[in-house]
Enzyme design. Sequence first.
Site, PDB file in Angstrom:
ATOM      1  N   VAL A  11       0.826  -1.209   0.000  1.00  0.00           N
ATOM      2  CA  VAL A  11       0.000   0.000   0.000  1.00  0.00           C
ATOM      3  C   VAL A  11       0.860   1.259   0.000  1.00  0.00           C
ATOM      4  O   VAL A  11       0.644   2.177  -0.799  1.00  0.00           O
ATOM      5  CB  VAL A  11      -0.946  -0.005   1.229  1.00  0.00           C
ATOM      6  CG1 VAL A  11      -1.658   1.336   1.379  1.00  0.00           C
ATOM      7  CG2 VAL A  11      -1.972  -1.118   1.076  1.00  0.00           C
ATOM      8  N   LYS A 201     -14.118   0.222   5.145  1.00  0.00           N
ATOM      9  CA  LYS A 201     -13.014  -0.658   4.732  1.00  0.00           C
ATOM     10  C   LYS A 201     -13.327  -2.118   5.093  1.00  0.00           C
ATOM     11  O   LYS A 201     -13.211  -3.021   4.268  1.00  0.00           O
ATOM     12  CB  LYS A 201     -11.711  -0.198   5.405  1.00  0.00           C
ATOM     13  CG  LYS A 201     -10.521  -1.102   5.164  1.00  0.00           C
ATOM     14  CD  LYS A 201     -10.167  -1.188   3.697  1.00  0.00           C
ATOM     15  CE  LYS A 201      -9.373  -2.432   3.379  1.00  0.00           C
ATOM     16  NZ  LYS A 201      -9.162  -2.645   1.967  1.00  0.00           N
ATOM     17  N   CYS A 257      -5.507  -9.870   3.202  1.00  0.00           N
ATOM     18  CA  CYS A 257      -6.530  -9.034   3.846  1.00  0.00           C
ATOM     19  C   CYS A 257      -7.892  -9.674   4.094  1.00  0.00           C
ATOM     20  O   CYS A 257      -8.468  -9.449   5.162  1.00  0.00           O
ATOM     21  CB  CYS A 257      -6.689  -7.749   3.075  1.00  0.00           C
ATOM     22  SG  CYS A 257      -5.233  -6.695   3.313  1.00  0.00           S
TER      23      CYS A 257
HETATM   24  N1  LIG Z   1      -1.772  -5.395   0.820  1.00  0.00           N
HETATM   25  C1  LIG Z   1      -2.928  -4.962   0.361  1.00  0.00           C
HETATM   26  O1  LIG Z   1      -3.374  -5.345  -0.721  1.00  0.00           O
HETATM   27  C2  LIG Z   1      -3.741  -3.975   1.142  1.00  0.00           C
HETATM   28  C3  LIG Z   1      -3.432  -3.673   2.471  1.00  0.00           C
HETATM   29  N2  LIG Z   1      -4.216  -2.791   3.177  1.00  0.00           N
HETATM   30  C4  LIG Z   1      -3.847  -2.408   4.545  1.00  0.00           C
HETATM   31  O2  LIG Z   1      -2.756  -1.478   4.449  1.00  0.00           O
HETATM   32  C5  LIG Z   1      -1.814  -1.696   5.507  1.00  0.00           C
HETATM   33  C6  LIG Z   1      -0.446  -2.003   4.921  1.00  0.00           C
HETATM   34  O3  LIG Z   1      -0.532  -3.212   4.226  1.00  0.00           O
HETATM   35  P1  LIG Z   1       0.693  -3.779   3.362  1.00  0.00           P
HETATM   36  O4  LIG Z   1       1.225  -2.688   2.496  1.00  0.00           O
HETATM   37  O5  LIG Z   1       0.229  -5.029   2.740  1.00  0.00           O
HETATM   38  O6  LIG Z   1       1.731  -4.075   4.536  1.00  0.00           O
HETATM   39  P2  LIG Z   1       3.232  -4.577   4.446  1.00  0.00           P
HETATM   40  O7  LIG Z   1       3.461  -5.404   5.639  1.00  0.00           O
HETATM   41  O8  LIG Z   1       3.514  -5.119   3.081  1.00  0.00           O
HETATM   42  O9  LIG Z   1       4.067  -3.221   4.562  1.00  0.00           O
HETATM   43  C7  LIG Z   1       4.166  -2.454   5.708  1.00  0.00           C
HETATM   44  C8  LIG Z   1       5.550  -1.803   5.714  1.00  0.00           C
HETATM   45  O10 LIG Z   1       5.635  -0.836   6.743  1.00  0.00           O
HETATM   46  C9  LIG Z   1       6.950  -0.872   7.299  1.00  0.00           C
HETATM   47  N3  LIG Z   1       6.904  -0.205   8.601  1.00  0.00           N
HETATM   48  C10 LIG Z   1       6.303  -0.616   9.746  1.00  0.00           C
HETATM   49  N4  LIG Z   1       6.444   0.318  10.702  1.00  0.00           N
HETATM   50  C11 LIG Z   1       7.129   1.352  10.155  1.00  0.00           C
HETATM   51  C12 LIG Z   1       7.564   2.623  10.657  1.00  0.00           C
HETATM   52  N5  LIG Z   1       7.287   3.024  11.884  1.00  0.00           N
HETATM   53  N6  LIG Z   1       8.263   3.415   9.814  1.00  0.00           N
HETATM   54  C13 LIG Z   1       8.529   3.039   8.562  1.00  0.00           C
HETATM   55  N7  LIG Z   1       8.131   1.853   8.036  1.00  0.00           N
HETATM   56  C14 LIG Z   1       7.431   1.032   8.834  1.00  0.00           C
HETATM   57  C15 LIG Z   1       7.264  -2.359   7.325  1.00  0.00           C
HETATM   58  O11 LIG Z   1       8.644  -2.586   7.428  1.00  0.00           O
HETATM   59  C16 LIG Z   1       6.676  -2.801   5.981  1.00  0.00           C
HETATM   60  O12 LIG Z   1       7.619  -2.712   4.934  1.00  0.00           O
HETATM   61  C17 LIG Z   1      -2.405  -2.807   6.373  1.00  0.00           C
HETATM   62  O13 LIG Z   1      -3.149  -2.217   7.397  1.00  0.00           O
HETATM   63  C18 LIG Z   1      -3.321  -3.554   5.404  1.00  0.00           C
HETATM   64  O14 LIG Z   1      -4.380  -4.187   6.072  1.00  0.00           O
HETATM   65  C19 LIG Z   1      -5.287  -2.166   2.603  1.00  0.00           C
HETATM   66  C20 LIG Z   1      -5.621  -2.426   1.301  1.00  0.00           C
HETATM   67  C21 LIG Z   1      -4.874  -3.324   0.457  1.00  0.00           C
HETATM   68  O1  LIG Z   2      -7.801  -4.924   1.933  1.00  0.00           O
HETATM   69  C1  LIG Z   2      -7.042  -5.460   1.164  1.00  0.00           C
HETATM   70  O2  LIG Z   2      -5.885  -5.686   1.427  1.00  0.00           O
HETATM   71  C2  LIG Z   2      -7.489  -5.903  -0.187  1.00  0.00           C
HETATM   72  O3  LIG Z   2      -8.029  -7.243  -0.068  1.00  0.00           O
HETATM   73  C3  LIG Z   2      -8.453  -7.823  -1.290  1.00  0.00           C
HETATM   74  O4  LIG Z   2      -7.384  -7.852  -2.218  1.00  0.00           O
HETATM   75  P1  LIG Z   2      -6.222  -8.958  -2.231  1.00  0.00           P
HETATM   76  O5  LIG Z   2      -5.807  -9.245  -0.826  1.00  0.00           O
HETATM   77  O6  LIG Z   2      -5.216  -8.425  -3.203  1.00  0.00           O
HETATM   78  O7  LIG Z   2      -6.818 -10.288  -2.750  1.00  0.00           O
HETATM   79  P2  LIG Z   2      -7.875 -10.660  -3.914  1.00  0.00           P
HETATM   80  O8  LIG Z   2      -7.230 -10.706  -5.240  1.00  0.00           O
HETATM   81  O9  LIG Z   2      -9.083  -9.814  -3.792  1.00  0.00           O
HETATM   82  O10 LIG Z   2      -8.194 -12.140  -3.499  1.00  0.00           O
HETATM   83  C4  LIG Z   2      -8.787 -12.454  -2.258  1.00  0.00           C
HETATM   84  C5  LIG Z   2      -9.512 -13.769  -2.362  1.00  0.00           C
HETATM   85  O11 LIG Z   2     -10.637 -13.652  -3.211  1.00  0.00           O
HETATM   86  C6  LIG Z   2     -10.537 -14.613  -4.247  1.00  0.00           C
HETATM   87  N1  LIG Z   2     -11.102 -14.033  -5.470  1.00  0.00           N
HETATM   88  C7  LIG Z   2     -10.546 -12.923  -6.014  1.00  0.00           C
HETATM   89  C8  LIG Z   2     -11.091 -12.374  -7.157  1.00  0.00           C
HETATM   90  C9  LIG Z   2     -12.202 -12.972  -7.735  1.00  0.00           C
HETATM   91  O12 LIG Z   2     -12.730 -12.510  -8.779  1.00  0.00           O
HETATM   92  N2  LIG Z   2     -12.724 -14.066  -7.169  1.00  0.00           N
HETATM   93  C10 LIG Z   2     -12.188 -14.614  -6.035  1.00  0.00           C
HETATM   94  O13 LIG Z   2     -12.694 -15.628  -5.540  1.00  0.00           O
HETATM   95  C11 LIG Z   2      -9.079 -14.924  -4.382  1.00  0.00           C
HETATM   96  O14 LIG Z   2      -8.831 -16.166  -4.986  1.00  0.00           O
HETATM   97  C12 LIG Z   2      -8.672 -14.901  -2.938  1.00  0.00           C
HETATM   98  O15 LIG Z   2      -9.039 -16.104  -2.322  1.00  0.00           O
HETATM   99  C13 LIG Z   2      -9.551  -6.927  -1.883  1.00  0.00           C
HETATM  100  O16 LIG Z   2      -9.960  -7.455  -3.140  1.00  0.00           O
HETATM  101  C14 LIG Z   2      -9.043  -5.502  -2.079  1.00  0.00           C
HETATM  102  O17 LIG Z   2     -10.087  -4.656  -2.560  1.00  0.00           O
HETATM  103  C15 LIG Z   2      -8.556  -4.972  -0.742  1.00  0.00           C
HETATM  104  O18 LIG Z   2      -7.994  -3.683  -0.876  1.00  0.00           O
END
Ligand SMILES: NC(=O)C1=CN([C@@H]2O[C@H](COP(=O)(O)OP(=O)(O)OC[C@H]3O[C@@H](n4cnc5c(N)ncnc54)[C@H](O)[C@@H]3O)[C@@H](O)[C@H]2O)C=CC1
Ligand SMILES: O=C(O)[C@H]1O[C@H](OP(=O)(O)OP(=O)(O)OC[C@H]2O[C@@H](n3ccc(=O)[nH]c3=O)[C@H](O)[C@@H]2O)[C@H](O)[C@@H](O)[C@@H]1O
Length: 442
Positions: A11, A201, A257
Amino acid sequence: MRVAVVGQGYVGLTAALGLAEQGHRVTGVESDPARLAALEDRRIPFDEPGMDGLLDRLLAGGGLRFAATLATAGPGPDAVVVAVGSPPTPTGRPDLRHVHAALAQVAALDPAPSLVMVKSTVPPGTSATWLAGARGAPLRDRYVYSPEFLNQGAALEDWRHPARLVAGLSGPGPLPLVRELYRGVEAPWVVTDPTSAEVIKYAGNAFLATKVSFAADLVTLCEGTGADIDAVLTGTGLDPRIGPAFLRAEAGYAGSCLPKDTRALAHWARLTGHHLPVVDAVATSHQTQLLRPVRILTEHLGAARLLAGETTVAVLGLRYQTWTDDLRDAPCQTLLPELAASGARLRVWEPSLTPERITALFPVAEVAPGPDRALAGAAAALVLTDWPELLGADWSALARLMRPPRLLVDTKNCLPPAALTATGLVYRSMGPRRPAAGTGPG
Ligand SMILES: NC(=O)C1=CN([C@@H]2O[C@H](COP(=O)(O)OP(=O)(O)OC[C@H]3O[C@@H](n4cnc5c(N)ncnc54)[C@H](O)[C@@H]3O)[C@@H](O)[C@H]2O)C=CC1
Ligand SMILES: O=C(O)[C@H]1O[C@H](OP(=O)(O)OP(=O)(O)OC[C@H]2O[C@@H](n3ccc(=O)[nH]c3=O)[C@H](O)[C@@H]2O)[C@H](O)[C@@H](O)[C@@H]1O
């Protein structure tokens, strides 16, 4: 605007790249030295299409730089975006230590930034509680909770073209700055209070998880009735009120997520005494759905044979989607330890990972350099990823390498059932599948 983005994961890095592309001067703050070094070396630390070229361009143009701490990120940013992780604890409660630590660093900035935007997913009420405390109160009129909805594998595109922008504010004061930060991004806006934004969210991910879980119930219904799962899902999803997205036959939902956020909501309900029966049912049913492939293997191979360590199971792919290398809460994390504990010998083929990485993840598994080596002498195979190498494989030749009963469990329903059965394999999918009848006329 001068913007610091704290946390350079999926993110945070997407936000840093997107904001710099929009013309802001951005510093990405990352506390993990290895991740920071990769970024400074112009390497994206994970698989995300389109990020490589953009990182090069933005670093060369000077619109983007990286730093290890907010304090060393350069003189007084106008806006700070917090995008650190909020991983699950064993009870389901999100661990907010990173979020609180990052917010403490923001509160210590002098001068204070004009805008503090939190993007990390946090339980309802987290922003309000922080803003009511000693550190948060002075930033109350500068704070926005703006959740992120990107999909891994399409992160940049989702940043540039989101389905909506949500701004959770305590008052209207920061809204012009929030609009300035998102300038150039066109989407419908939802302007609300921080708690409602936090709920939006969770609501999104819980609904998607519910849809995947409902599809899993349809798999069970098809198994019980003999109905064709492909036809049932197509026939159901063609109703525009329902839609085909997230209506796929899989062994539960995966990813960083959906599982974590559904568990977090169920935990919130338990903690506060509020009943969320649908969310509870989804979280519970997910645990059962996840084990469906193991149930199929045990049914066909016999628990005794597995226990005696006589059976080699080939695991073909570890990713849950071909386009993301994120294995947090991927089915392999549950299935491989479960199979190992039941006595199966595991042999893994995963083309996107080095043998060392596979061994580090699953020390009990033998690593195979190709599907053929994984399948040689195996009594069963588990397809966890719809890799092109598997879709285009010569399954007649591969089947001959296996031992009886030559069971193939296709957890992605990605292989053609009739063609595979013709090779002598015992083909099992997530629900019965028949050659497609199609959706065209006649
Ligand atoms: N991965 C996804 O697709 C999505 C994630 N989210 C939410 O966004 C948030 C972040 O998710 P990700 O990017 O997947 O996490 P991630 O675990 O990939 O990245 C988080 C990063 O923050 C760094 N970090 C932690 N504390 C820090 C600090 N104090 N200063 C600087 N860097 C620091 C970590 O080392 C790590 O690289 C979570 O709350 C997640 O639930 C929301 C939507 C999509
Ligand atoms: O909060 C988050 O981190 C994110 O979580 C999911 O995104 P992501 O974790 O990238 O995973 P997806 O690709 O959505 O897959 C999640 C699950 O749904 C399934 N999926 C996905 C897409 C689809 O069309 N059908 C389906 O069954 C995948 O196989 C998997 O099991 C949400 O789709 C994002 O909108 C959200 O931002």
